[in-house]
Design a protein around this motif. Structure first.
Motif, PDB file in Angstrom:
ATOM      1  N   SER A 242       0.989  -1.173  -0.070  1.00 29.32           N
ATOM      2  CA  SER A 242       0.093   0.008  -0.072  1.00 29.32           C
ATOM      3  C   SER A 242       0.837   1.346   0.004  1.00 29.32           C
ATOM      4  N   GLU A 243       1.677   1.255   0.841  1.00 25.27           N
ATOM      5  CA  GLU A 243       2.819   2.545   0.912  1.00 25.27           C
ATOM      6  C   GLU A 243       3.538   2.762  -0.254  1.00 25.27           C
ATOM      7  N   GLN A 244       4.189   1.491  -0.795  1.00 22.04           N
ATOM      8  CA  GLN A 244       4.779   1.562  -2.088  1.00 22.04           C
ATOM      9  C   GLN A 244       3.932   2.197  -3.235  1.00 22.04           C
ATOM     10  N   THR A 245       2.751   1.604  -3.239  1.00 24.15           N
ATOM     11  CA  THR A 245       1.690   1.971  -4.418  1.00 24.15           C
ATOM     12  C   THR A 245       1.363   3.414  -4.325  1.00 24.15           C
ATOM     13  N   ALA A 246       1.410   3.962  -3.110  1.00 21.81           N
ATOM     14  CA  ALA A 246       0.982   5.244  -2.794  1.00 21.81           C
ATOM     15  C   ALA A 246       2.142   6.216  -3.247  1.00 21.81           C
ATOM     16  N   LEU A 247       3.373   5.990  -2.857  1.00 25.23           N
ATOM     17  CA  LEU A 247       4.637   6.795  -3.121  1.00 25.23           C
ATOM     18  C   LEU A 247       5.086   6.735  -4.447  1.00 25.23           C
ATOM     19  N   ASN A 248       4.892   5.512  -5.328  1.00 23.31           N
ATOM     20  CA  ASN A 248       5.325   5.530  -6.609  1.00 23.31           C
ATOM     21  C   ASN A 248       4.317   6.019  -7.334  1.00 23.31           C
ATOM     22  N   SER A 249       2.985   6.456  -6.913  1.00 22.55           N
ATOM     23  CA  SER A 249       2.073   6.966  -8.009  1.00 22.55           C
ATOM     24  C   SER A 249       2.316   8.468  -8.238  1.00 22.55           C
ATOM     25  N   ILE A 250       3.376   8.879  -7.474  1.00 24.83           N
ATOM     26  CA  ILE A 250       3.569  10.496  -7.743  1.00 24.83           C
ATOM     27  C   ILE A 250       4.405  10.661  -9.051  1.00 24.83           C
ATOM     28  N   GLY A 251       5.362   9.792  -9.347  1.00 26.64           N
ATOM     29  CA  GLY A 251       6.309   9.820  -9.978  1.00 26.64           C
ATOM     30  C   GLY A 251       5.964  10.170 -11.649  1.00 26.64           C
ATOM     31  N   PRO A 252       4.758   9.486 -12.002  1.00 25.93           N
ATOM     32  CA  PRO A 252       4.438   9.676 -13.559  1.00 25.93           C
ATOM     33  C   PRO A 252       3.959  11.117 -13.896  1.00 25.93           C
ATOM     34  N   TYR A 253       3.232  11.554 -12.874  1.00 24.12           N
ATOM     35  CA  TYR A 253       2.809  13.008 -13.358  1.00 24.12           C
ATOM     36  C   TYR A 253       3.581  14.112 -12.579  1.00 24.12           C
ATOM     37  N   LEU A 254       4.492  14.125 -11.723  1.00 20.09           N
ATOM     38  CA  LEU A 254       5.231  14.783 -11.265  1.00 20.09           C
ATOM     39  C   LEU A 254       5.875  16.159 -12.113  1.00 20.09           C
ATOM     40  N   PRO A 255       6.725  15.537 -13.097  1.00 15.89           N
ATOM     41  CA  PRO A 255       6.891  16.569 -13.988  1.00 15.89           C
ATOM     42  C   PRO A 255       6.078  17.466 -14.674  1.00 15.89           C
ATOM     43  N   GLN A 256       4.965  16.804 -15.028  1.00 18.95           N
ATOM     44  CA  GLN A 256       3.683  17.570 -15.574  1.00 18.95           C
ATOM     45  C   GLN A 256       3.370  18.472 -14.772  1.00 18.95           C
ATOM     46  N   MET A 257       3.277  17.976 -13.427  1.00 21.14           N
ATOM     47  CA  MET A 257       2.398  18.859 -12.288  1.00 21.14           C
ATOM     48  C   MET A 257       3.325  20.028 -12.081  1.00 21.14           C
ATOM     49  N   VAL A 258       4.605  19.650 -11.989  1.00 25.66           N
ATOM     50  CA  VAL A 258       5.549  20.904 -11.790  1.00 25.66           C
ATOM     51  C   VAL A 258       5.343  21.885 -12.826  1.00 25.66           C
TER      52      VAL A 258
ATOM     53  N   PHE B 270      -4.237  23.414 -14.676  1.00 22.73           N
ATOM     54  CA  PHE B 270      -5.021  24.110 -13.491  1.00 22.73           C
ATOM     55  C   PHE B 270      -6.008  25.011 -14.475  1.00 22.73           C
ATOM     56  N   SER B 271      -7.266  24.817 -14.252  1.00 20.35           N
ATOM     57  CA  SER B 271      -8.339  25.649 -14.819  1.00 20.35           C
ATOM     58  C   SER B 271      -9.622  25.702 -13.883  1.00 20.35           C
ATOM     59  N   LYS B 272     -10.583  26.610 -14.469  1.00 16.67           N
ATOM     60  CA  LYS B 272     -11.722  26.781 -13.755  1.00 16.67           C
ATOM     61  C   LYS B 272     -12.469  25.444 -13.652  1.00 16.67           C
ATOM     62  N   GLU B 273     -12.499  24.649 -14.972  1.00 21.52           N
ATOM     63  CA  GLU B 273     -13.265  23.522 -15.189  1.00 21.52           C
ATOM     64  C   GLU B 273     -12.848  22.616 -14.292  1.00 21.52           C
ATOM     65  N   ASP B 274     -11.364  22.540 -14.187  1.00 23.99           N
ATOM     66  CA  ASP B 274     -10.721  21.356 -13.453  1.00 23.99           C
ATOM     67  C   ASP B 274      -9.547  21.968 -12.313  1.00 23.99           C
TER      68      ASP B 274
END
Length: 579
Positions: free
Chosen positions: A76-92, A223-227
């Protein structure tokens, strides 16, 4: 009652329990339990250590239910922690305060902030688990981590993300506590069978986590008003996974710390805490301040007169709940170990080499994508898809190796030699990587061969060596540090220290790796060998240091150093004949 024949024990307990350390099992308060009763349970941590060397060749049965609960926690912890990697560059990149040309820098900042925060608190969580028990620490870390994931989904600026990652690292110390629990619910005869599954769980988490993060974030998320919160979905799912994990832990995980196992349920202990606070706030002299006066043993009266005792019992009825609140809140430790006993030579060498291993491992994981994607002659011009495929191949091979071969290899070599051999294999992977061939011969400047087929053969071999060395080092270290601890009551502290060193390596490794590779671009020829060569040399130093780890108590039960393997069938037959 027979007296143990190998010295006095440093640990006192009234319950039978898996014993990893070279001390006799604790004495019970009544008739000694029979051999059958000591080994009849399969699920809980209340197993006695198997007999002397060779008395049980097959080893104690694994506590399957508890192993399953620990696997759920880790996955559970590894699933949660590793879930950030794929979208982190796009998020930043979608943060308004981030320059497009500095996305990579700030992605590293966010990722490193988590590791640096873990570096600050992992030792504390391990120490705390030795004081209040393993289960309360796991539950606290899981709940707070879930809250941090929810908060991360609402982040809209870079510094919000950094602060939440710091908080997430501060409250997350469960990896070391899980390793501690594994060491306490197993003994030397079955610990290798249990510990080989931990890297497998981490590998599965490395697969399930990116799936969660990749599928729940759209490719054009912004980030937008719709989302307004496009990255909230994967974080909510991660938090939900952790909440389910917390419920499973609360219901099914058994306390493995001896001193905390006899305490009331966690809910009652929390109630005692609130009772303390209430008394402290409402009473001029809280009743729990009188506890020391009743902790001394009353002298026995030969005439059997119990009048004074009866009067004392009547006087103390109103305060009985408060008077027992302290022993019900925190376990009493009877072990008094010196620093030299805890941090002995073997333990210090293990910690030092583990820091080198973690630094080298994370550095290789950072260097390989940079090296693969870079243009020739410094890199090999691999696409992200090629790199992902090669890493997936290595991960799959690692899981197969752990499940099918590592246990047999460790039985042949022993914990120390396996650890040493894997460290050497890690150094070899560093040295060989910059010498793999190129896709096209015109790009080569010193590779072993040229051509796409040869490139994949060489890369596949090196990645396989590196991945197997990494999981072998991790598993062997967990076994060695468990066996090096003088007592279970300090095992949480040692694992917390190990995770602190691990966090240090994960925090600084990527920065040094990237900087050295950039420096190598100005070196002629074979500039790519600079970074790999430096970390290969550091790993080789760690390999040399492992020769100083010589404690005989570090091996599993039945290990015969002269024969170089676990005891064979002849020893078992001799014991059976003697019985």
């Amino acid at each position: 009652m027979g007296r143990p024949n190998n010295g006095t024990t440093q640990r006192k307990s009234s319950t039978t329990h898996y014993q990893t350390f070279p001390t006799p099992p604790p004495k019970s308060k009544g008739q000694p339990p029979s051999d059958t009763s000591r080994t009849s349970s399969h699920d809980g941590p209340h197993h006695a250590r198997t007999g002397s060397k060779g008395s049980n060749h097959e080893g104690s049965p694994l506590p399957i239910r508890q192993l399953f609960v620990l696997a759920v926690i880790s996955l559970s912890e590894q699933t949660a922690l590793n879930s950030i990697g794929p979208y982190l560059p796009q998020m930043v990149a979608t943060f308004g305060d981030v320059d497009p040309g500095q996305v990579g820098l700030y992605v590293g900042l966010v990722a490193s902030s988590f590791a640096l925060a873990q570096f600050a608190t992992n030792f504390f969580w391990g120490w705390l688990s030795d004081r209040i028990g393993r289960k309360p620490v796991v539950l606290t870390g899981t709940l707070l981590s879930a809250a941090c994931f929810v908060a991360f989904g609402f982040c809209k600026t870079l510094w919000q993300a950094v602060i939440v990652q710091v908080l997430m690292g501060l409250v997350n110390g469960n990896q070391g506590v899980v390793s501690t629990c594994l060491g306490e619910i197993t003994d030397r005869s079955n610990q290798s069978r249990a510990f080989i599954y931990l890297p497998v769980i981490y590998g599965l988490g490395g697969i399930t986590g990116p799936v969660v993060g990749g599928l729940l974030v759209s490719k054009n998320a912004h980030f937008s008003k719709e989302d307004p919160y496009p990255y909230l979905k994967p974080n909510l799912l991660s938090a939900a996974v952790l909440i389910v994990d917390m419920i499973v832990t609360m219901v099914f995980l058994e306390e493995s710390l001896d001193e905390a196992r006899d305490l009331p349920p966690l809910g009652k202990r929390v109630g005692n805490l609130f009772s303390w606070v209430w008394q402290f706030a409402s009473s001029s002299r809280p009743s729990y301040l009188r506890i020391p006066s009743i902790n001394h043993k009353r002298p026995l009266h030969i005439d059997g007169d119990a009048t004074n005792e009866d009067e004392d019992e009547e006087d103390s009825d109103s305060d009985s709940g408060s008077q027992t609140s302290i022993p019900e809140m925190i376990p009493h430790h009877t072990t008094d170990l010196t620093h030299s006993q805890i941090l002995n030579r073997d333990t210090l060498l293990l910690m030092s080499t583990y820091l080198i291993f973690q630094l080298s491992n994370i550095s290789y994981n950072s260097l390989y994508p940079i090296f693969g994607q870079a243009a020739p002659p410094r890199g090999r011009n691999l696409s992200p898809k090629d790199i992902g495929f090669s890493l997936a191949f290595a991960s799959a091979a690692t899981i197969v190796f752990q499940l099918g071969f590592f246990g047999r290899l460790r039985e042949k070599l022993g914990n120390r030699v396996t650890y040493r051999s894997c460290m050497a294999a890690m150094a070899l992977a560093f040295i060989l990587t910059p010498w793999v061939g190129y896709k096209d011969s015109k790009n080569g400047d010193g590779g072993i061969s040229t051509g796409k087929a040869w490139l994949w053969v060489e890369l596949g071999f090196i990645l396989l060596v590196k991945s197997l060395a990494a999981v072998g080092c991790l598993t062997s270290f967990l076994l060695l540090i468990t066996n090096s601890a003088p007592n279970h009551s300090v095992l949480g502290t040692l694992n917390g220290l190990a995770q602190t060193l691990s966090a240090a390596g994960r925090a600084v490794g990527p920065f040094f790796a990237g900087g050295l590779f950039s420096l190598g671009t100005h070196v002629e020829p074979k500039g790519e060998a600079v970074a790999f060569g430096v970390f290969g040399g550091i790993t080789f130093i760690g390999f040399l240091m492992t020769f100083g780890i010589r404690g005989a108590n570090l091996e599993s039960e039945g290990w015969d150093e002269e024969e170089g393997s676990e005891e064979d069938e002849e020893s078992e037959d001799e014991d059976d004949h003697a019985r």
